[in-house]
Design a protein around this motif. Structure first.
Motif, short mmCIF file in Angstrom:
data_model
loop_
_atom_site.label_atom_id
_atom_site.label_comp_id
_atom_site.label_asym_id
_atom_site.label_seq_id
_atom_site.Cartn_x
_atom_site.Cartn_y
_atom_site.Cartn_z
N ARG A 149 0.62 -1.57 0.18
CA ARG A 149 0.13 0.16 0.23
C ARG A 149 0.43 0.83 -0.22
NH1 ARG A 149 -3.86 -0.89 5.40
NH2 ARG A 149 -1.70 -2.29 5.76
N LYS A 150 0.88 1.69 -0.89
CA LYS A 150 1.31 3.33 -1.09
C LYS A 150 0.60 4.39 -0.32
CE LYS A 150 3.03 2.48 -5.36
NZ LYS A 150 3.34 3.41 -6.68
N ASN A 151 1.83 5.77 -0.21
CA ASN A 151 0.98 6.37 1.28
C ASN A 151 0.37 5.67 2.43
OD1 ASN A 151 1.57 8.56 -0.99
ND2 ASN A 151 0.07 7.88 -1.56
N TYR A 152 0.98 4.99 3.21
CA TYR A 152 1.00 4.57 4.45
C TYR A 152 1.61 4.68 5.39
CZ TYR A 152 0.05 0.39 7.34
OH TYR A 152 -0.06 -0.27 8.92
N ALA A 153 2.02 5.30 6.45
CA ALA A 153 2.62 4.73 7.16
C ALA A 153 2.21 4.69 8.89
CB ALA A 153 2.75 6.46 7.79
N GLU A 154 2.71 3.94 9.65
CA GLU A 154 2.85 3.11 10.78
C GLU A 154 3.81 3.68 11.70
OE1 GLU A 154 1.10 -0.65 12.94
OE2 GLU A 154 -0.05 0.02 11.31
N TYR A 155 4.13 4.20 12.79
CA TYR A 155 5.37 3.65 14.00
C TYR A 155 4.50 4.43 15.27
CZ TYR A 155 5.17 9.05 13.23
OH TYR A 155 4.19 10.62 12.76
N SER A 156 5.75 4.08 15.54
CA SER A 156 5.09 4.40 18.15
C SER A 156 6.58 4.54 18.20
CB SER A 156 4.55 2.76 18.05
OG SER A 156 3.86 1.99 17.55
N ILE A 157 6.56 5.34 19.59
CA ILE A 157 6.97 6.09 20.40
C ILE A 157 6.78 5.60 21.39
CG2 ILE A 157 7.56 7.48 18.26
CD1 ILE A 157 6.12 9.57 19.63
N ALA A 158 8.23 5.31 22.21
CA ALA A 158 7.41 5.24 23.34
C ALA A 158 7.43 6.61 24.72
CB ALA A 158 8.89 4.04 24.14
N ARG A 159 7.44 6.41 25.58
CA ARG A 159 7.28 7.73 25.85
C ARG A 159 8.54 7.79 26.96
NH1 ARG A 159 2.77 10.66 30.19
NH2 ARG A 159 3.09 11.65 30.96
N LYS A 160 9.28 8.97 27.51
CA LYS A 160 10.34 9.01 27.46
C LYS A 160 10.02 9.39 29.16
CE LYS A 160 13.17 10.58 23.95
NZ LYS A 160 14.54 12.09 23.39
N LYS A 161 10.95 8.40 29.95
CA LYS A 161 10.88 8.43 31.43
C LYS A 161 11.05 9.60 32.49
CE LYS A 161 12.31 3.62 31.11
NZ LYS A 161 12.49 3.54 29.69
N GLU A 162 10.55 10.41 32.04
CA GLU A 162 10.76 12.19 32.78
C GLU A 162 9.68 12.24 33.46
OE1 GLU A 162 12.56 14.07 29.45
OE2 GLU A 162 10.90 14.63 28.27
N GLY A 163 10.29 13.83 34.10
CA GLY A 163 8.63 14.89 34.87
C GLY A 163 7.93 14.03 35.61
N ALA A 164 6.78 14.21 35.33
CA ALA A 164 5.61 12.83 36.17
C ALA A 164 5.12 12.00 35.59
CB ALA A 164 4.07 14.00 35.82
#
Length: 210
Positions: free
Chosen positions: A39-54
């Motif tokens: 499939r063209k023009n498809y994007a899927e990605y994940s990012i983990a929340r960084k361990k900082e602050g609250a």
């Protein structure tokens, strides 16, 4: 038919298994996310929340909770008749507590551009998901970087927005962007694949991005 997910409602992710016979028909992974499964023009990605602050504080407090819960259980064991029997199941007790609570402080965000729609979800512990934002890309009126003059515009829009979603690994991330659709605004991190897919469906909405 695809089930319509409700915004801000947590859903459990069902495990997916493939039979040995069907594994032969699974296409090999491709390098480009926007050409996945052909499939063209498809994007899927994940990012983990960084361990900082609250968020980091919540994780620390959760670990302290496990320690105190373990100590409380040991004290309880010393007060009952069958001390050794209760002590034997201590590892099981701790593992159960971790299993049912740690997912709340194990967060990542998943972005998907597919079928001309932009979707943002929160994934908890790899087991549960919550829909944060899902709109047709053609209905998005603005996608811009959250910096410079555009940051001022975003801050002004926040005051009148009815729904604000933050799906970034860190407030210090250099590639934070925001998308506006009606009275909804979502903050996310842009990648080259996502930029290409968004530009394909609604290039006029993208400003200040290359």
């Amino acid at each position: 038919m695809r089930k319509k997910l409700e915004v801000n409602k947590i859903y459990k992710i069902a495990p997916y298994t493939v039979s040995k016979r069907d594994r032969r028909n699974i296409p090999k992974p491709v390098a480009r996310a926007d050409e996945q499964f052909g499939r063209k023009n498809y994007a899927e990605y994940s990012i983990a929340r960084k361990k900082e602050g609250a968020y980091a504080l919540c994780r620390v407090l959760m670990v302290l909770f496990y320690i105190f819960a373990t100590l409380a259980y040991v004290i309880f064991c010393t007060a009952v008749k069958y001390f050794l029997w209760f002590l034997v199941i201590l590892p099981v007790f701790v593992m159960m507590i971790i299993y049912f609570t740690w997912w709340r402080v194990s967060v990542e965000y998943k972005y998907t551009v597919d079928n001309a729609a932009f979707t943002v979800k929160t994934i908890y512990g790899g087991r549960y998901e919550k829909l944060m934002f899902e709109e047709k890309i053609k209905d998005i009126t603005l996608v811009a970087p959250y910096k410079g003059e555009y940051k001022e515009s975003a801050d002004a829009l926040i005051k009148s927005a009815s729904e604000i979603s933050y799906a970034v690994s860190s407030k210090k991330a250099s590639n934070i962007c925001f998308a506006v659709c009606g009275e909804k605004i979502v903050f996310f991190e842009m990648t080259p694949h996502a930029y290409k897919a968004l530009k394909y469906y609604n290039g006029e909405a993208l400003v200040g991005l290359r």
